[in-house]
Design a protein around this motif. Sequence first.
Motif, short mmCIF file in Angstrom:
data_model
loop_
_atom_site.label_atom_id
_atom_site.label_comp_id
_atom_site.label_asym_id
_atom_site.label_seq_id
_atom_site.Cartn_x
_atom_site.Cartn_y
_atom_site.Cartn_z
N VAL A 144 -9.21 -5.10 4.23
CA VAL A 144 -7.84 -5.12 3.73
C VAL A 144 -7.79 -5.72 2.33
N ARG A 145 -8.52 -6.80 2.11
CA ARG A 145 -8.52 -7.44 0.78
C ARG A 145 -9.13 -6.52 -0.27
N ALA A 146 -10.09 -5.69 0.14
CA ALA A 146 -10.67 -4.73 -0.80
C ALA A 146 -9.64 -3.68 -1.21
N LEU A 147 -8.74 -3.35 -0.30
CA LEU A 147 -7.71 -2.37 -0.60
C LEU A 147 -6.52 -2.98 -1.33
N ILE B 255 0.83 -1.20 0.00
CA ILE B 255 0.00 0.00 0.00
C ILE B 255 0.87 1.26 0.00
N GLU B 256 1.93 1.24 0.79
CA GLU B 256 2.81 2.41 0.86
C GLU B 256 3.49 2.70 -0.47
N MET C 298 -4.04 4.24 2.47
CA MET C 298 -3.52 4.11 3.82
C MET C 298 -4.52 4.64 4.84
N LYS C 299 -5.23 5.68 4.49
CA LYS C 299 -6.25 6.22 5.40
C LYS C 299 -7.29 5.15 5.70
N HIS C 300 -7.77 4.45 4.67
CA HIS C 300 -8.78 3.41 4.88
C HIS C 300 -8.20 2.22 5.64
N TYR C 301 -6.96 1.91 5.36
CA TYR C 301 -6.28 0.81 6.06
C TYR C 301 -6.18 1.12 7.55
N LEU C 302 -5.79 2.34 7.86
CA LEU C 302 -5.65 2.74 9.26
C LEU C 302 -7.00 2.76 9.97
N LEU C 303 -8.05 3.19 9.27
CA LEU C 303 -9.37 3.19 9.88
C LEU C 303 -9.84 1.78 10.20
N ALA C 304 -9.54 0.83 9.30
CA ALA C 304 -9.91 -0.56 9.53
C ALA C 304 -9.14 -1.12 10.72
#
Length: 236
Positions: free
Chosen positions: A118-121, A42-43, A52-58
Amino acid sequence: MSTSDLPRAPSMPPSDGQPKQRTATAVLYADIRGFTATLDRIESETLATDKMKHYLLAWQAMRDSLVRDRTGATKGFYLANRVGDAFVILVFEKDPLRWHSYIVGYLRERFAEFAEQVRALDPLADPHLKVSLYSTVDKRVPYYETGVMSDELVRGLTIARRDFLCTAINKCARMDAMPEADTSVLLCNEAVFRWLVLDRPDGGALARERFDDLGEQEFRGFRKRERVYALKPTTT
């Protein structure tokens, strides 16, 4: 219902600010295989900031659910430390059947919600929750609690205010590093195995056949070997 009205995990016993030894009934250690690889992918992407914003929210939602929930499922389970993608949970619940239901139910359900996002991202992501659990024959696991960091030292920073140290945490981490942790529901020492097999609400037992005996393991830094058992996934 506002977040302030939600039931909370139990507080630790009141502290007078001095280091001291306390006792838990068990120590649970959970971390995520594949977390680092997903974070790295992602990075490296062009749209990393948004993803990364959505990853952190999850991640935040899963973390917070281990502290506070709507059903009381976290009662008796105290999120003591976080180490990267690993959680150290002190267990004060004395009923081993609640240990089992927490691990296979609440904890994995919250992780499944995180993994789906996570899999969606990241379509390449294949996160897997690794869990290890340690207790003793008398359900008394000693741990050491440091004094709370003073407000003067912390000065409003968001930081863990207290540390929890014990060899049981390190034993759980050693079990977590075993290859069987990747394919098992749970790795545990012999005391936990016996509690889970013998203590059932219907008077029966969690089937002995559900566990693989991995034999005595030598853990780095420990003089005494520990017999380790793996709880196999259920098949449908």
